[in-house]
Design a protein around this motif. Structure first.
Motif, PDB file in Angstrom:
ATOM      1  N   ARG A  38       1.041  -1.189   0.133  1.00 33.79           N
ATOM      2  CA  ARG A  38       0.171  -0.091  -0.281  1.00 33.79           C
ATOM      3  C   ARG A  38       0.832   1.386   0.163  1.00 33.79           C
ATOM      4  O   ARG A  38       0.460   2.227  -1.047  1.00 33.79           O
ATOM      5  N   ASP A  70      14.697  10.834   5.990  1.00 34.75           N
ATOM      6  CA  ASP A  70      13.210  10.654   5.873  1.00 34.75           C
ATOM      7  C   ASP A  70      12.561   9.888   6.797  1.00 34.75           C
ATOM      8  O   ASP A  70      12.966   9.204   7.303  1.00 34.75           O
ATOM      9  N   THR A  73       9.795   6.397   7.597  1.00 34.66           N
ATOM     10  CA  THR A  73      10.342   6.661   7.022  1.00 34.66           C
ATOM     11  C   THR A  73       9.193   4.981   5.988  1.00 34.66           C
ATOM     12  O   THR A  73       9.325   4.834   4.642  1.00 34.66           O
ATOM     13  N   ILE A  95      14.551   6.959   9.190  1.00 37.90           N
ATOM     14  CA  ILE A  95      14.356   6.130  10.801  1.00 37.90           C
ATOM     15  C   ILE A  95      12.751   6.093  10.539  1.00 37.90           C
ATOM     16  O   ILE A  95      12.119   6.447  10.269  1.00 37.90           O
ATOM     17  N   ILE A  97      10.167   3.367  13.510  1.00 36.03           N
ATOM     18  CA  ILE A  97      10.139   2.517  15.029  1.00 36.03           C
ATOM     19  C   ILE A  97       9.804   1.420  14.498  1.00 36.03           C
ATOM     20  O   ILE A  97      10.121   0.668  15.180  1.00 36.03           O
ATOM     21  N   ILE A 122      10.948   9.487  15.887  1.00 35.86           N
ATOM     22  CA  ILE A 122      11.556  10.597  15.378  1.00 35.86           C
ATOM     23  C   ILE A 122      11.175  11.822  16.729  1.00 35.86           C
ATOM     24  O   ILE A 122      11.118  12.868  16.137  1.00 35.86           O
ATOM     25  N   ARG A 139       6.491  12.033   5.573  1.00 39.15           N
ATOM     26  CA  ARG A 139       5.483  11.612   5.058  1.00 39.15           C
ATOM     27  C   ARG A 139       3.626  11.069   5.229  1.00 39.15           C
ATOM     28  O   ARG A 139       4.404   9.873   6.316  1.00 39.15           O
ATOM     29  N   LEU A 140       2.702  11.150   6.100  1.00 39.26           N
ATOM     30  CA  LEU A 140       1.731  10.971   6.686  1.00 39.26           C
ATOM     31  C   LEU A 140       2.243  10.372   8.278  1.00 39.26           C
ATOM     32  O   LEU A 140       2.439   8.712   7.857  1.00 39.26           O
TER      33      LEU A 140
HETATM   34  C1  LIG Z   1       1.721   6.075   6.925  1.00 38.66           C
HETATM   35  S1  LIG Z   1       3.389   5.523   7.435  1.00 38.66           S
HETATM   36  C2  LIG Z   1       4.258   6.303   5.625  1.00 38.66           C
HETATM   37  C3  LIG Z   1       5.607   6.006   5.350  1.00 38.66           C
HETATM   38  C4  LIG Z   1       6.400   6.994   4.589  1.00 38.66           C
HETATM   39  N1  LIG Z   1       6.736   8.589   5.232  1.00 38.66           N
HETATM   40  C5  LIG Z   1       5.410   6.876   3.530  1.00 38.66           C
HETATM   41  O1  LIG Z   1       4.570   8.055   3.241  1.00 38.66           O
HETATM   42  O2  LIG Z   1       5.725   6.192   2.481  1.00 38.66           O
HETATM   43  C6  LIG Z   1       3.758   6.251   8.804  1.00 38.66           C
HETATM   44  C7  LIG Z   1       5.251   5.539   8.805  1.00 38.66           C
HETATM   45  O3  LIG Z   1       5.731   6.278  10.005  1.00 38.66           O
HETATM   46  C8  LIG Z   1       5.686   5.111  11.705  1.00 38.66           C
HETATM   47  N2  LIG Z   1       6.399   6.049  13.042  1.00 38.66           N
HETATM   48  C9  LIG Z   1       4.998   6.405  13.542  1.00 38.66           C
HETATM   49  N3  LIG Z   1       5.045   5.855  14.598  1.00 38.66           N
HETATM   50  C10 LIG Z   1       6.599   7.057  14.713  1.00 38.66           C
HETATM   51  C11 LIG Z   1       7.453   7.571  15.613  1.00 38.66           C
HETATM   52  N4  LIG Z   1       7.149   7.910  16.502  1.00 38.66           N
HETATM   53  N5  LIG Z   1       9.197   7.730  14.641  1.00 38.66           N
HETATM   54  C12 LIG Z   1       9.734   6.681  13.814  1.00 38.66           C
HETATM   55  N6  LIG Z   1       8.354   6.125  13.229  1.00 38.66           N
HETATM   56  C13 LIG Z   1       7.193   6.392  13.185  1.00 38.66           C
HETATM   57  C14 LIG Z   1       5.193   4.338  11.525  1.00 38.66           C
HETATM   58  O4  LIG Z   1       5.599   2.953  11.547  1.00 38.66           O
HETATM   59  C15 LIG Z   1       5.356   4.367   9.114  1.00 38.66           C
HETATM   60  O5  LIG Z   1       5.852   3.067   9.083  1.00 38.66           O
END
Ligand SMILES: C[S@@+](CC[C@H](N)C(=O)[O-])C[C@H]1O[C@@H](n2cnc3c(N)ncnc32)[C@H](O)[C@@H]1O
Length: 562
Positions: A38, A70, A73, A95, A97, A122, A139-140
């Motif tokens: 996705r 990123d 990521t 980076i 989680i 992050i 992103r997102l």
């Molecule tokens: C909707 S996905 C978006 C992934 C990527 N940014 C993209 O646009 O393809 C959100 C990502 O943020 C990560 N995430 C959520 N909370 C986080 C945090 N506190 N620190 C680092 N990553 C986090 C999730 O594990 C997930 O991989």
């Protein structure tokens, strides 16, 4: 269906997917192979609707010693794409989680040696990353970060950016289709309220960024169509967004269905109906926002800088140094429409720096600069369509009033944008314009009145409902904010109403409609009327009066600068 929204009861049994388990995380989407697919589909979609651009920030030409991050990521898909457009010496970091989506099997790319993935939050980036990155992409994260975490994340990004570095954030905007979608939005609000997340984070991000010291904001908004009526793009859009919502099944059912669904079958059926509605509703869409800023750090001493409208440059509040003119842009998003990612990265002249003879930007001196100033204010207020009308009003006012350049021109530019917005029956946003121009409301209001009388413009009396979306977003953030100035009693009353906000807004709009038809309040300014109608609608939903309503009225009216 159970009776009240936000009611948390026993978990409902269901088939679950794999989710991350990072301590303290509130992230509501799965981390598994279907989610990787996705995310990759979503990356293609977003890249398509934003004209194939991966990098929005107007970076100068790449020297090769830069590092990009990123943040959150996921599958690292953005980095993998960027990898093909930068020299191998540029270091790329991701980076997250959760590591299970990292592209570990993509040996060909990973063996290039300039891409690194690490596990971490992050909210606490590695200490050694201070002043490291030229660009941070995020992103997102809407489904992951609580109110207080957003502020921490933004200050962490500020810390790890180099002076004159850029950050670009992409977040979800509103979506619309029909009644099933409206009903699903209530479930979404309930889940986000339950987890302390902010569905409308895009509204707040500019304010938090500014508070953190970022300057020179640019905003672009695009829509992904949803459903078969829009061809392959619509099918992909629908698949992406429906998978996001289906991925929220576990947190919703673990919270007992939040008073809105009572079994797995009901949840699945709800999502099937949603998909069907999108296929059959021409115009169904989901908006996405890209927001990018320059780090407000001084290149000389590392202290915070402030944006100087007259110089069209950042200026250090500590040592007075002006920002790098190659990075100081007053740019409308129209300037970027035709530039490909490659152009933006490699071609330093693809930016639109306005330089004077001494090399510094001289916004406000020439016609081009004037256009840009108006368009920038209008597009920051997300009404780019009003920019050309604002320009005409501005030119006429400057000619007829024989105004001089300088502050008078700045106030006239702000007033022209407000008048153009009002003519388009949108919020005149005087408060926001004053904020963006770093002026007080009073001189902007005076300029507004004097331009109207100078040009003898007959403005239709404004509709208070034009302020509702600003009030809705603001109320939501006031209630979510753990440091909120509202009293605990008021917050306890308001919290359960947050999931009903769409209904409250409908009531407020109906009231505004009634009043405008009867011409009852047309002689009054619209901001206080809008606040009063919002309070009435909240009380209607509550079916009783709000305790300490005057404190809420004060808080809401501050948002509109009353
Ligand atoms: C909707 S996905 C978006 C992934 C990527 N940014 C993209 O646009 O393809 C959100 C990502 O943020 C990560 N995430 C959520 N909370 C986080 C945090 N506190 N620190 C680092 N990553 C986090 C999730 O594990 C997930 O991989």
């Amino acid at each position: 269906m159970a009776s009240s929204v936000l009611e948390v009861s026993q978990p409902i049994a269901h088939k679950t997917r794999q989710y991350q388990s990072h301590p303290g995380s509130h992230y509501v989407l799965p981390s598994d192979e279907p989610e990787r697919e996705r995310l990759n589909l979503q990356h293609r979609l977003l890249t398509t609707i934003f004209d194939n651009r991966l990098i929005f920030a107007p970076l100068p030409s790449i020297r090769g010693d830069e590092a990009f991050l990123d943040s959150g990521t996921g599958s690292g898909i953005w980095l993998l794409d960027v990898l093909n457009h930068v020299p191998p010496s540029v270091k790329l970091y991701g980076i997250d989680i959760e590591s299970c989506l990292f592209p570990r099997d993509n040996e060909a790319l990973l063996s290039r040696g300039n891409i690194h993935f690490s596990v971490g939050s992050i909210t606490k980036l590695p200490a050694e990353w201070t002043d490291t990155f030229t660009l941070v992409q995020q992103r997102l994260l809407v489904a992951a970060l609580q109110h207080t975490e957003w502020r921490v994340v933004i200050s962490e990004i500020f810390r790890v950016l180099k002076p004159t570095g850029w950050v670009q954030l992409c977040e979800a905007g509103p979506f619309k289709a029909g009644p099933v979608t409206d009903k699903f939005r209530i479930l979404l609000y309930a889940l986000f309220a339950h987890k302390g997340l902010l569905l409308d984070c895009g509204v707040h991000i500019p304010i938090w960024m500014r508070e953190a010291g970022f300057t020179n904001i640019h905003v672009e908004e695009r829509a992904v169509p949803l459903g078969q009526w829009a061809g392959q793009l619509g099918v992909d859009g629908s698949n992406d967004i429906i998978s996001i919502f289906r991925g929220m099944k576990t947190p919703i059912l673990n919270a007992g269905g939040l008073g809105l669904v009572s079994s797995e079958e009901e949840f699945d059926g709800f999502l099937d109906d949603l998909e069907k509605e999108w296929d059959e509703t021409e115009g169904a869409e989901h908006k996405f926002l890209v927001l990018f800023w320059m780090s407000g750090k001084c290149g000389e001493c590392g202290e915070t800088t402030a944006w100087d409208q007259e110089l069209a440059s950042t200026i250090c509040t500590h040592c007075g140094t002006l920002g790098d003119p190659n990075q100081v842009l007053l740019t409308s998003h129209a300037d970027f429409q035709e530039s490909s990612t490659r152009d933006t990265i490699w071609n330093p002249s693809s930016g639109s720096t306005l330089k004077g003879r001494n090399g510094w930007a001289l916004a406000g001196q020439g016609k081009e600069a004037r256009d840009k100033k108006n368009r920038t204010v209008a597009s920051r207020l997300a009404h780019a369509g009003s920019a050309s009308r604002a320009q005409t009003i501005f030119d006429q006012a400057m000619n007829r009033g024989q105004y001089r350049w300088g502050r008078k021109a700045k106030l006239t530019a702000g007033a022209s944008v407000a008048i153009a917005l009002r003519e388009a029956r949108k919020s005149d946003a005087l408060h926001d314009i004053a904020y963006l121009l770093e002026e007080h409301m009073a001189p902007i209001s005076r300029a507004f009145s004097s331009v109207i009388s100078l040009l003898q413009l007959g403005l239709a009396s404004a509709d208070p409902s034009m302020h509702f979306s600003a009030l809705q977003g603001y109320l939501h953030s006031l209630v979510q904010d753990p440091t909120s100035s509202l009293s605990p009693k008021l917050l306890t009353t308001l919290r359960p109403l947050m999931a009903q906000l769409p209904t409250v807004m409908c009531t407020a709009k109906s009231l505004a409609n009634l009043l405008s038809r009867s011409n009852t309040l047309s002689h009054l300014p619209t901001p206080p009327t809008a606040c009063a109608l919002m309070l009435l609608a909240l009380e209607g939903e509550l079916r009783s009066s709000i305790p300490n309503a005057s404190a809420l009225a004060d808080a809401l009216s501050k948002r509109l600068g009353v």
